[in-house]
Design a protein around this motif. Sequence first.
Motif, PDB file in Angstrom:
ATOM      1  N   ARG A 285       9.986  64.189  -2.415  1.00 26.15           N
ATOM      2  CA  ARG A 285      10.916  65.003  -3.192  1.00 26.15           C
ATOM      3  C   ARG A 285      10.988  64.604  -4.668  1.00 26.15           C
ATOM      4  O   ARG A 285      11.284  65.424  -5.521  1.00 26.15           O
ATOM      5  CB  ARG A 285      12.300  64.901  -2.571  1.00 26.15           C
ATOM      6  CG  ARG A 285      13.328  65.806  -3.196  1.00 26.15           C
ATOM      7  CD  ARG A 285      14.655  65.757  -2.507  1.00 26.15           C
ATOM      8  NE  ARG A 285      14.611  65.953  -1.089  1.00 26.15           N
ATOM      9  CZ  ARG A 285      14.606  67.152  -0.495  1.00 26.15           C
ATOM     10  NH1 ARG A 285      14.652  68.229  -1.201  1.00 26.15           N
ATOM     11  NH2 ARG A 285      14.578  67.241   0.814  1.00 26.15           N
ATOM     12  N   TYR A 286      10.762  63.354  -4.968  1.00 25.83           N
ATOM     13  CA  TYR A 286      10.950  62.849  -6.324  1.00 25.83           C
ATOM     14  C   TYR A 286       9.706  62.138  -6.833  1.00 25.83           C
ATOM     15  O   TYR A 286       8.881  61.680  -6.065  1.00 25.83           O
ATOM     16  CB  TYR A 286      12.100  61.821  -6.382  1.00 25.83           C
ATOM     17  CG  TYR A 286      13.377  62.273  -5.748  1.00 25.83           C
ATOM     18  CD1 TYR A 286      14.200  63.185  -6.379  1.00 25.83           C
ATOM     19  CD2 TYR A 286      13.768  61.782  -4.512  1.00 25.83           C
ATOM     20  CE1 TYR A 286      15.380  63.595  -5.805  1.00 25.83           C
ATOM     21  CE2 TYR A 286      14.949  62.188  -3.923  1.00 25.83           C
ATOM     22  CZ  TYR A 286      15.756  63.100  -4.572  1.00 25.83           C
ATOM     23  OH  TYR A 286      16.916  63.511  -4.005  1.00 25.83           O
ATOM     24  N   SER A 287       9.655  61.993  -8.134  1.00 26.81           N
ATOM     25  CA  SER A 287       8.748  61.044  -8.774  1.00 26.81           C
ATOM     26  C   SER A 287       9.571  59.771  -8.906  1.00 26.81           C
ATOM     27  O   SER A 287      10.755  59.824  -9.226  1.00 26.81           O
ATOM     28  CB  SER A 287       8.343  61.580 -10.150  1.00 26.81           C
ATOM     29  OG  SER A 287       7.636  60.616 -10.859  1.00 26.81           O
ATOM     30  N   LEU A 288       8.987  58.626  -8.615  1.00 28.44           N
ATOM     31  CA  LEU A 288       9.757  57.392  -8.598  1.00 28.44           C
ATOM     32  C   LEU A 288       9.263  56.415  -9.650  1.00 28.44           C
ATOM     33  O   LEU A 288       8.055  56.254  -9.849  1.00 28.44           O
ATOM     34  CB  LEU A 288       9.663  56.708  -7.228  1.00 28.44           C
ATOM     35  CG  LEU A 288      10.213  57.495  -6.043  1.00 28.44           C
ATOM     36  CD1 LEU A 288       9.941  56.737  -4.750  1.00 28.44           C
ATOM     37  CD2 LEU A 288      11.690  57.760  -6.195  1.00 28.44           C
ATOM     38  N   GLY A 289      10.198  55.762 -10.288  1.00 35.11           N
ATOM     39  CA  GLY A 289       9.891  54.649 -11.166  1.00 35.11           C
ATOM     40  C   GLY A 289      10.298  53.370 -10.463  1.00 35.11           C
ATOM     41  O   GLY A 289      11.338  53.334  -9.798  1.00 35.11           O
ATOM     42  N   VAL A 290       9.477  52.345 -10.539  1.00 42.70           N
ATOM     43  CA  VAL A 290       9.782  51.075  -9.885  1.00 42.70           C
ATOM     44  C   VAL A 290       9.817  49.997 -10.959  1.00 42.70           C
ATOM     45  O   VAL A 290       8.918  49.907 -11.801  1.00 42.70           O
ATOM     46  CB  VAL A 290       8.722  50.735  -8.810  1.00 42.70           C
ATOM     47  CG1 VAL A 290       9.013  49.392  -8.180  1.00 42.70           C
ATOM     48  CG2 VAL A 290       8.683  51.816  -7.746  1.00 42.70           C
ATOM     49  N   ASP A 291      10.861  49.170 -10.897  1.00 42.24           N
ATOM     50  CA  ASP A 291      11.035  48.109 -11.882  1.00 42.24           C
ATOM     51  C   ASP A 291      11.271  46.807 -11.126  1.00 42.24           C
ATOM     52  O   ASP A 291      12.136  46.733 -10.250  1.00 42.24           O
ATOM     53  CB  ASP A 291      12.242  48.459 -12.765  1.00 42.24           C
ATOM     54  CG  ASP A 291      12.346  47.597 -13.997  1.00 42.24           C
ATOM     55  OD1 ASP A 291      11.336  46.977 -14.379  1.00 42.24           O
ATOM     56  OD2 ASP A 291      13.447  47.560 -14.589  1.00 42.24           O
TER      57      ASP A 291
ATOM     58  N   ILE B  57      13.853  54.133  -9.233  1.00 41.64           N
ATOM     59  CA  ILE B  57      14.528  55.156 -10.032  1.00 41.64           C
ATOM     60  C   ILE B  57      13.961  56.530  -9.685  1.00 41.64           C
ATOM     61  O   ILE B  57      12.808  56.836 -10.012  1.00 41.64           O
ATOM     62  CB  ILE B  57      14.339  54.878 -11.534  1.00 41.64           C
ATOM     63  CG1 ILE B  57      14.777  53.444 -11.853  1.00 41.64           C
ATOM     64  CG2 ILE B  57      15.102  55.893 -12.384  1.00 41.64           C
ATOM     65  CD1 ILE B  57      14.165  52.876 -13.088  1.00 41.64           C
ATOM     66  N   PRO B  58      14.740  57.378  -8.991  1.00 40.11           N
ATOM     67  CA  PRO B  58      14.269  58.740  -8.699  1.00 40.11           C
ATOM     68  C   PRO B  58      14.277  59.602  -9.958  1.00 40.11           C
ATOM     69  O   PRO B  58      15.178  59.515 -10.787  1.00 40.11           O
ATOM     70  CB  PRO B  58      15.293  59.267  -7.686  1.00 40.11           C
ATOM     71  CG  PRO B  58      16.070  58.079  -7.238  1.00 40.11           C
ATOM     72  CD  PRO B  58      15.988  57.078  -8.334  1.00 40.11           C
ATOM     73  N   ARG B  59      13.249  60.427 -10.102  1.00 38.03           N
ATOM     74  CA  ARG B  59      13.147  61.374 -11.220  1.00 38.03           C
ATOM     75  C   ARG B  59      12.722  62.719 -10.668  1.00 38.03           C
ATOM     76  O   ARG B  59      12.277  62.816  -9.535  1.00 38.03           O
ATOM     77  CB  ARG B  59      12.102  60.880 -12.220  1.00 38.03           C
ATOM     78  CG  ARG B  59      12.444  59.560 -12.856  1.00 38.03           C
ATOM     79  CD  ARG B  59      11.419  59.201 -13.924  1.00 38.03           C
ATOM     80  NE  ARG B  59      11.661  57.875 -14.429  1.00 38.03           N
ATOM     81  CZ  ARG B  59      10.837  56.855 -14.298  1.00 38.03           C
ATOM     82  NH1 ARG B  59       9.689  57.007 -13.692  1.00 38.03           N
ATOM     83  NH2 ARG B  59      11.141  55.682 -14.773  1.00 38.03           N
ATOM     84  N   LYS B  60      12.822  63.744 -11.510  1.00 37.70           N
ATOM     85  CA  LYS B  60      12.357  65.073 -11.097  1.00 37.70           C
ATOM     86  C   LYS B  60      10.864  64.997 -10.785  1.00 37.70           C
ATOM     87  O   LYS B  60      10.107  64.368 -11.509  1.00 37.70           O
ATOM     88  CB  LYS B  60      12.566  66.092 -12.218  1.00 37.70           C
ATOM     89  CG  LYS B  60      13.988  66.542 -12.372  1.00 37.70           C
ATOM     90  CD  LYS B  60      14.206  67.454 -13.553  1.00 37.70           C
ATOM     91  CE  LYS B  60      13.309  68.646 -13.565  1.00 37.70           C
ATOM     92  NZ  LYS B  60      13.699  69.651 -14.539  1.00 37.70           N
ATOM     93  N   ALA B  61      10.459  65.659  -9.690  1.00 35.62           N
ATOM     94  CA  ALA B  61       9.049  65.630  -9.305  1.00 35.62           C
ATOM     95  C   ALA B  61       8.195  66.424 -10.277  1.00 35.62           C
ATOM     96  O   ALA B  61       7.108  66.021 -10.638  1.00 35.62           O
ATOM     97  CB  ALA B  61       8.883  66.154  -7.891  1.00 35.62           C
ATOM     98  N   ASP B  62       8.707  67.591 -10.697  1.00 29.91           N
ATOM     99  CA  ASP B  62       7.978  68.425 -11.655  1.00 29.91           C
ATOM    100  C   ASP B  62       8.972  69.246 -12.449  1.00 29.91           C
ATOM    101  O   ASP B  62      10.164  69.238 -12.181  1.00 29.91           O
ATOM    102  CB  ASP B  62       6.953  69.326 -10.941  1.00 29.91           C
ATOM    103  CG  ASP B  62       7.594  70.199  -9.874  1.00 29.91           C
ATOM    104  OD1 ASP B  62       8.719  70.694 -10.074  1.00 29.91           O
ATOM    105  OD2 ASP B  62       6.958  70.401  -8.827  1.00 29.91           O
ATOM    106  N   SER B  63       8.471  69.974 -13.429  1.00 31.73           N
ATOM    107  CA  SER B  63       9.367  70.748 -14.301  1.00 31.73           C
ATOM    108  C   SER B  63       9.970  71.950 -13.582  1.00 31.73           C
ATOM    109  O   SER B  63      10.970  72.495 -14.018  1.00 31.73           O
ATOM    110  CB  SER B  63       8.604  71.209 -15.540  1.00 31.73           C
ATOM    111  OG  SER B  63       7.517  72.036 -15.158  1.00 31.73           O
ATOM    112  N   LYS B  64       9.381  72.383 -12.470  1.00 36.14           N
ATOM    113  CA  LYS B  64       9.890  73.549 -11.740  1.00 36.14           C
ATOM    114  C   LYS B  64      11.054  73.200 -10.821  1.00 36.14           C
ATOM    115  O   LYS B  64      11.824  74.067 -10.456  1.00 36.14           O
ATOM    116  CB  LYS B  64       8.769  74.171 -10.899  1.00 36.14           C
ATOM    117  CG  LYS B  64       7.646  74.727 -11.729  1.00 36.14           C
ATOM    118  CD  LYS B  64       6.541  75.236 -10.849  1.00 36.14           C
ATOM    119  CE  LYS B  64       5.325  75.575 -11.690  1.00 36.14           C
ATOM    120  NZ  LYS B  64       4.164  75.882 -10.878  1.00 36.14           N
TER     121      LYS B  64
END
Length: 144
Positions: free
Chosen positions: A12-18, A32-39
């Motif tokens: 469902r998401y694009s993830l950032g890992v720190d 860190i969950p982020r929007k998967a795409d602009s749509k």
Amino acid sequence: MLVTSLLPLLSRYSLGVDLIAGPNGTVTLTIIPRKADSKSPTLESSEARPISITATAAEIDAELARGADGALGQLIATRKTLADQIVEQRQADEDAKAAAAEAAKAKSAKTAAAKPPEPTSPPKIQTPTSPPADAKPDQPATLF
């Protein structure tokens, strides 16, 4: 093991890992969950909240090894369920808006069909061109 644990979120998401090294051999893992795409729709604040775990590297590895039964797995499953509910609610909201618009259209069409057509020009008033039958030629005509 980390990527396997994060697969439900990656769908469902694009993830950032720190990863940050802390004092006394601790490590802080932040996802860190982020929007998967602009749509995709904008994320709710609860969806975008980072997941953070602080422990020793061995404890984090052990927790990730538990998979879906571990704290991270349960948290991810809960977030996925909540995200599914948000999607369903948004769809229900869109469906309700569409139904309300259709009902308003049908109501306005019904009231427009029931209304008599408005005249395009004002009715003409006919004025008499000849004097009344009881008029006398030597007296002016009165309205009374």
